[in-house]
Write a protein that holds these residues in place. Structure first.
Motif, short mmCIF file in Angstrom:
data_model
loop_
_atom_site.label_atom_id
_atom_site.label_comp_id
_atom_site.label_asym_id
_atom_site.label_seq_id
_atom_site.Cartn_x
_atom_site.Cartn_y
_atom_site.Cartn_z
N ASN A 1 34.60 32.29 43.23
CA ASN A 1 33.84 33.54 43.16
C ASN A 1 33.69 34.16 44.55
O ASN A 1 33.96 33.50 45.56
CB ASN A 1 32.46 33.29 42.56
CG ASN A 1 32.54 32.78 41.13
OD1 ASN A 1 33.27 33.32 40.31
ND2 ASN A 1 31.78 31.72 40.83
N ASN B 1 34.36 28.84 40.43
CA ASN B 1 34.36 29.42 39.09
C ASN B 1 35.04 28.49 38.10
O ASN B 1 34.54 28.27 37.00
CB ASN B 1 35.08 30.78 39.12
CG ASN B 1 35.12 31.46 37.77
OD1 ASN B 1 35.93 31.13 36.91
ND2 ASN B 1 34.22 32.43 37.59
N LEU C 1 38.59 37.11 41.42
CA LEU C 1 38.45 35.75 41.95
C LEU C 1 39.53 35.45 42.99
O LEU C 1 40.63 36.00 42.94
CB LEU C 1 38.57 34.72 40.82
CG LEU C 1 37.59 34.85 39.65
CD1 LEU C 1 37.91 33.81 38.59
CD2 LEU C 1 36.16 34.70 40.13
#
Length: 411
Positions: free
Chosen positions: A402, A408, A71
């Protein structure tokens, strides 16, 4: 202590570095950077943070562990120009409205908000400024929040922090009102502006002004040390806009919209803003207000240091299609745009995180787009000490992103 592990962290140098972020008592305690092989390394770039992971290897040291492997970790965004969302508007002048907006914005990756007023009567603007001050006082004082628990939702939801007020009116041109109400347009008035500043507890950060109007240059000259004047909703030509910038204005309100355009013989406000090197320019990158080609051209003309992505969103943002309201005028939302019943394009229905993603889709380099939605707006309104970057000593406000740039997690 808490740790965000293995994320690709957006550094204060506007690059991504693999790192762990250590949080302690509401602040960033340490940032541990890693080399390409994942091991601790002496990083030669000018990045504030430890490169010694040995003292922090054990997960037993932390009360919460967030695995950000794969990430991106970017700073919470800063929106310095929006009117509302999820059925609420800053001009409602209620604590409940600001609270709903703050919750929605935080859910969508925005850590700090500087919402905008509309062109309204003085008394109404005073009420809006007073309400904003009260809300900020509540944010700073949990006891006050408890006293006002019948007025404000005291849920544990994360909320964006209210950091300022953007006065988008009433000192604009009656010929460039856009979606604002021409009935309340008035000449720039330094005394009135000072009253609004005082009523807000010095929360006014930005003031839109039409420099060709009587009293505008005097107003800018008198108060440019207290607020950031923004040229907008104006018929000003290049010379008139240049005079405003030379007198202390430093900003341009939603560039291209409600102002004189860039013509090869008449460069207008856009040309003047570009030539004034210390001026920042707002850009609504919702895919409706500005063509992708012009978005790319603007970043090329102004550079990544001077473009600020804004949403200019209204209460219809985050709501179903249908009838809404902006500044007392009926607005119809349909899919990704909102218009007055006359067909005039109104504010956007897109939050600034999605505007940032649009900019990337339009070809703006990832780092430049993030910078334009985090560092640049925070610097412009003077809150860079708290927002805009991920650095030791700052309070955490992150978006875990993401690979496809969907959110996320928001922290």
């Amino acid at each position: 202590m808490e740790i965000i592990k293995n994320g690709k962290v957006f550094t204060k140098n506007f690059t991504f570095e693999k790192a762990d972020i250590i949080l302690d008592k509401g602040e960033i305690k340490d940032i541990i950077y890693f080399g390409n092989n994942g091991d601790s390394t002496n990083n030669t770039s000018d990045i504030s943070g430890s490169t010694d992971a040995n003292n922090n290897k054990s997960d037993n040291n932390y009360t919460r562990i967030i695995d950000a492997n794969g990430l991106m970790v970017i700073p919470g965004l800063v929106d310095i120009h929006f009117h509302g969302c999820v059925g609420s508007d800053f001009c409602d002048a209620t604590l409940e409205a600001v609270e709903k907006m703050a919750e929605y914005e935080k859910e969508h990756g925005i850590a700090a908000i500087c919402p905008a007023t509309m062109t309204l009567p003085k008394q109404r603007l005073m009420e809006i400024c007073k309400n904003a001050k009260e809300y900020k006082d509540i944010q700073m004082n949990t006891k006050s929040l408890e006293k006002n628990n019948e007025q404000v939702n005291t849920s544990e939801k994360l909320k964006a922090k209210l950091v300022g007020i953007n006065l988008e009116g009433p000192f604009i041109s009656p010929d460039r009102v856009g979606a604002q109400n021409p009935e309340y347009v008035q000449k720039p008035d330094a005394e009135m502006l000072q009253e609004l500043i005082d009523e807000s507890g010095n929360m006014v950060k930005l003031v839109t002004i039409a420099p060709e109007r009587e009293g505008a240059i005097e107003c800018i000259s008198k108060l440019h040390d207290k607020v950031r004047f923004s040229v907008g909703h104006t018929m000003a030509n290049y010379d008139e806009a240049t005079l405003a910038y030379e007198s202390g204005a430093k900003h341009a309100t939603h560039l291209y919209n409600a102002m004189t355009g860039l013509n090869h013989r008449k460069p207008g406000v856009v040309g003047a803003a570009r030539d004034a090197k210390n001026v920042t320019a707002e850009l609504i990158c919702d895919g409706v207000h500005i063509h992708p080609s012009v978005v790319r051209a603007t970043f090329s003309m102004f550079g990544s240091d001077r473009v600020i992505l804004i949403s200019d969103s209204m209460r219809a943002c985050g709501m179903p299609d249908g009838e809404s309201e902006l500044g007392g005028q009926v607005v119809i939302k349909k899919e990704n745009e909102a218009r007055l019943v006359t067909g005039e394009l109104a504010g956007s229905v897109t939050n600034v995180y999605d505007c940032m993603v649009k900019a990337i889709e339009f070809g703006i380099p990832i780092a430049d787009a993030i910078k334009a939605a985090t560092y640049n707006p925070a610097k412009a309104i003077g809150v860079l000490d708290e927002f805009g970057t991920i650095e030791i000593g700052k309070k955490p406000g992150f978006v875990l992103v993401n690979e496809d740039f969907s959110i996320n997690q928001v922290l």
